[in-house]
Design a protein around this motif. Structure first.
Motif, PDB file in Angstrom:
ATOM      1  N   LEU A  18       0.841  -1.197   0.000  1.00  0.00           N
ATOM      2  CA  LEU A  18       0.000   0.000   0.000  1.00  0.00           C
ATOM      3  C   LEU A  18       0.874   1.244   0.000  1.00  0.00           C
ATOM      4  N   THR A  19       0.737   2.048  -1.046  1.00  0.00           N
ATOM      5  CA  THR A  19       1.396   3.346  -1.105  1.00  0.00           C
ATOM      6  C   THR A  19       0.420   4.382  -0.578  1.00  0.00           C
ATOM      7  N   ILE A  20       0.884   5.178   0.377  1.00  0.00           N
ATOM      8  CA  ILE A  20       0.047   6.198   0.994  1.00  0.00           C
ATOM      9  C   ILE A  20       0.592   7.562   0.586  1.00  0.00           C
ATOM     10  N   HIS A  21      -0.161   8.219  -0.286  1.00  0.00           N
ATOM     11  CA  HIS A  21       0.316   9.491  -0.832  1.00  0.00           C
ATOM     12  C   HIS A  21      -0.858  10.184  -1.507  1.00  0.00           C
ATOM     13  N   ASP A  22      -0.883  11.493  -1.431  1.00  0.00           N
ATOM     14  CA  ASP A  22      -1.995  12.244  -2.013  1.00  0.00           C
ATOM     15  C   ASP A  22      -1.859  12.508  -3.501  1.00  0.00           C
ATOM     16  N   THR A  23      -0.655  12.406  -4.050  1.00  0.00           N
ATOM     17  CA  THR A  23      -0.487  12.751  -5.468  1.00  0.00           C
ATOM     18  C   THR A  23       0.114  11.637  -6.323  1.00  0.00           C
ATOM     19  N   ARG A  24       0.561  10.556  -5.737  1.00  0.00           N
ATOM     20  CA  ARG A  24       1.154   9.481  -6.556  1.00  0.00           C
ATOM     21  C   ARG A  24       0.078   8.686  -7.272  1.00  0.00           C
ATOM     22  N   ASN A  25       0.471   8.176  -8.430  1.00  0.00           N
ATOM     23  CA  ASN A  25      -0.388   7.273  -9.189  1.00  0.00           C
ATOM     24  C   ASN A  25       0.479   6.107  -9.661  1.00  0.00           C
ATOM     25  N   ALA A  26      -0.080   5.195 -10.431  1.00  0.00           N
ATOM     26  CA  ALA A  26       0.666   4.011 -10.844  1.00  0.00           C
ATOM     27  C   ALA A  26       1.949   4.366 -11.595  1.00  0.00           C
ATOM     28  N   GLU A  27       1.940   5.442 -12.354  1.00  0.00           N
ATOM     29  CA  GLU A  27       3.123   5.844 -13.117  1.00  0.00           C
ATOM     30  C   GLU A  27       4.208   6.458 -12.231  1.00  0.00           C
ATOM     31  N   THR A  28       3.828   7.154 -11.178  1.00  0.00           N
ATOM     32  CA  THR A  28       4.806   7.879 -10.346  1.00  0.00           C
ATOM     33  C   THR A  28       5.144   7.168  -9.039  1.00  0.00           C
ATOM     34  N   ASP A  29       4.579   5.996  -8.828  1.00  0.00           N
ATOM     35  CA  ASP A  29       4.787   5.265  -7.575  1.00  0.00           C
ATOM     36  C   ASP A  29       6.045   4.400  -7.638  1.00  0.00           C
ATOM     37  N   SER A  30       7.209   5.027  -7.586  1.00  0.00           N
ATOM     38  CA  SER A  30       8.468   4.274  -7.672  1.00  0.00           C
ATOM     39  C   SER A  30       8.683   3.398  -6.437  1.00  0.00           C
ATOM     40  N   SER A  31       8.223   3.823  -5.277  1.00  0.00           N
ATOM     41  CA  SER A  31       8.395   3.018  -4.062  1.00  0.00           C
ATOM     42  C   SER A  31       7.539   1.761  -4.104  1.00  0.00           C
ATOM     43  N   GLY A  32       6.300   1.892  -4.523  1.00  0.00           N
ATOM     44  CA  GLY A  32       5.425   0.726  -4.662  1.00  0.00           C
ATOM     45  C   GLY A  32       5.963  -0.251  -5.696  1.00  0.00           C
ATOM     46  N   ARG A  33       6.464   0.285  -6.815  1.00  0.00           N
ATOM     47  CA  ARG A  33       7.058  -0.576  -7.848  1.00  0.00           C
ATOM     48  C   ARG A  33       8.286  -1.298  -7.313  1.00  0.00           C
ATOM     49  N   TYR A  34       9.146  -0.555  -6.595  1.00  0.00           N
ATOM     50  CA  TYR A  34      10.336  -1.190  -6.030  1.00  0.00           C
ATOM     51  C   TYR A  34       9.934  -2.343  -5.101  1.00  0.00           C
ATOM     52  N   LEU A  35       9.007  -2.083  -4.181  1.00  0.00           N
ATOM     53  CA  LEU A  35       8.608  -3.118  -3.220  1.00  0.00           C
ATOM     54  C   LEU A  35       8.002  -4.337  -3.926  1.00  0.00           C
ATOM     55  N   ALA A  36       7.159  -4.102  -4.923  1.00  0.00           N
ATOM     56  CA  ALA A  36       6.554  -5.225  -5.654  1.00  0.00           C
ATOM     57  C   ALA A  36       7.629  -6.067  -6.328  1.00  0.00           C
ATOM     58  N   GLN A  37       8.606  -5.421  -6.937  1.00  0.00           N
ATOM     59  CA  GLN A  37       9.685  -6.156  -7.594  1.00  0.00           C
ATOM     60  C   GLN A  37      10.544  -6.901  -6.574  1.00  0.00           C
ATOM     61  N   ALA A  38      10.847  -6.262  -5.444  1.00  0.00           N
ATOM     62  CA  ALA A  38      11.665  -6.894  -4.397  1.00  0.00           C
ATOM     63  C   ALA A  38      10.954  -8.111  -3.813  1.00  0.00           C
ATOM     64  N   VAL A  39       9.662  -7.997  -3.581  1.00  0.00           N
ATOM     65  CA  VAL A  39       8.862  -9.114  -3.060  1.00  0.00           C
ATOM     66  C   VAL A  39       8.917 -10.284  -4.038  1.00  0.00           C
ATOM     67  N   THR A  40       8.670 -10.007  -5.305  1.00  0.00           N
ATOM     68  CA  THR A  40       8.672 -11.038  -6.336  1.00  0.00           C
ATOM     69  C   THR A  40      10.061 -11.656  -6.505  1.00  0.00           C
ATOM     70  N   ASP A  41      11.092 -10.823  -6.545  1.00  0.00           N
ATOM     71  CA  ASP A  41      12.463 -11.323  -6.706  1.00  0.00           C
ATOM     72  C   ASP A  41      12.881 -12.235  -5.552  1.00  0.00           C
ATOM     73  N   SER A  42      12.260 -12.061  -4.396  1.00  0.00           N
ATOM     74  CA  SER A  42      12.590 -12.879  -3.224  1.00  0.00           C
ATOM     75  C   SER A  42      11.745 -14.151  -3.131  1.00  0.00           C
ATOM     76  N   GLY A  43      10.924 -14.408  -4.153  1.00  0.00           N
ATOM     77  CA  GLY A  43      10.151 -15.645  -4.186  1.00  0.00           C
ATOM     78  C   GLY A  43       8.792 -15.567  -3.520  1.00  0.00           C
ATOM     79  N   HIS A  44       8.358 -14.368  -3.186  1.00  0.00           N
ATOM     80  CA  HIS A  44       7.039 -14.188  -2.586  1.00  0.00           C
ATOM     81  C   HIS A  44       6.058 -13.717  -3.657  1.00  0.00           C
ATOM     82  N   LEU A  45       4.811 -13.594  -3.285  1.00  0.00           N
ATOM     83  CA  LEU A  45       3.771 -13.170  -4.217  1.00  0.00           C
ATOM     84  C   LEU A  45       3.204 -11.824  -3.801  1.00  0.00           C
TER      85      LEU A  45
END
Length: 174
Positions: A18-45
Motif C-alpha cells: 500500500l502506497t500512501i500518498h496524495d499525489t502518486r499514481n501508478a506511473e509515479t509510484d516508484s516506491s510501490g514498484r520497487y517493493l513489488a519487484q523486491a517481493v517477487t524477486d525474493s520468491g514471494h507473491l
C-alpha cells in the motif's frame, strides 16, 4: 535423489503493498514498484497493490480489508510516516495492531542513522500484527523502502533465516 521436506521448502508469503500518498499514481509510484519487484524477486507473491490518500480512515479501510483476507499474510505500506501534521499512517495503523513489533522501528532508525545521519531520527517506521497479518510501515522514499526491505524485511520474510523469522508461522497456515 532426496526429496524436499516441508522444512526445506521456502515459504512464499502473499504480501500486499500500500502506497500512501496524495499525489502518486501508478506511473509515479516508484516506491510501490520497487517493493513489488523486491517481493517477487525474493520468491514471494504480491497479493494486492494499491495507492490511497494520506487519510487515516482511507488507510484503515484498505488495511482492514487486507487484514480480513485469508489471501494476505503480510502488508507493507510506504508513505505518510513523516513529521508533517498531514501524515496519518502511524496514527491510522497503530490502533489496528493486536501486537506491536517495537524493535522494527528501532532497527529501521538504526540503519537509517547509518545511512543518512541524524536525519534518521525522522525516519518513522512501524511494525506489528493484526488478525495474524504482519504489517510494516515504511517511509515513502524509495531509498527508505530499499533500506527496510534489504536490511530487515527480506531476511525476516525468508523461512530459512535463522534463528527466527516471520515466515515460518505461515508454513502450516495454508
Amino acid at each position: 535423489m532426496k526429496s524436499l521436506t516441508e522444512a526445506d521448502r521456502k515459504v512464499a508469503l502473499r504480501i500486499a503493498i500500500l502506497t500512501i500518498h496524495d499525489t502518486r499514481n501508478a506511473e509515479t509510484d516508484s516506491s510501490g514498484r520497487y517493493l513489488a519487484q523486491a517481493v517477487t524477486d525474493s520468491g514471494h507473491l504480491v497479493a494486492a497493490q494499491a495507492i490511497c490518500p494520506d487519510n487515516r480512515y482511507a488507510i484503515r479501510k484498505q488495511l482492514s480489508d487486507w487484514i480480513l483476507s485469508e489471501d494476505v499474510h503480510a502488508i507493507i505500506t510506504n508513505g505518510g510516516t513523516g513529521m508533517r501534521d498531514k501524515n496519518a499512517t502511524l496514527a491510522a495503523v497503530r490502533p489496528l495492531f493486536d501486537t506491536e513489533i517495537a524493535g522494527f522501528g528501532e532497527l529501521f532508525r538504526a540503519y537509517s542513522f547509518a545511512d543518512i545521519g541524524s536525519s534518521g531520527l525522522q525516519s518513522n517506521a512501524l511494525g506489528g500484527k493484526a488478525n495474524n497479518t504482519l504489517i510494516f510501515c515504511l517511509p515513502g522514499a524509495t531509498s527508505a523502502c530499499r533500506l527496510g526491505w534489504e536490511k530487515i524485511l527480506r531476511e525476516q520474510f525468508d523461512s530459512h533465516h535463522q534463528p527466527c523469522n516471520f515466515a515460518s508461522a505461515y508454513a502450516s497456515r495454508d
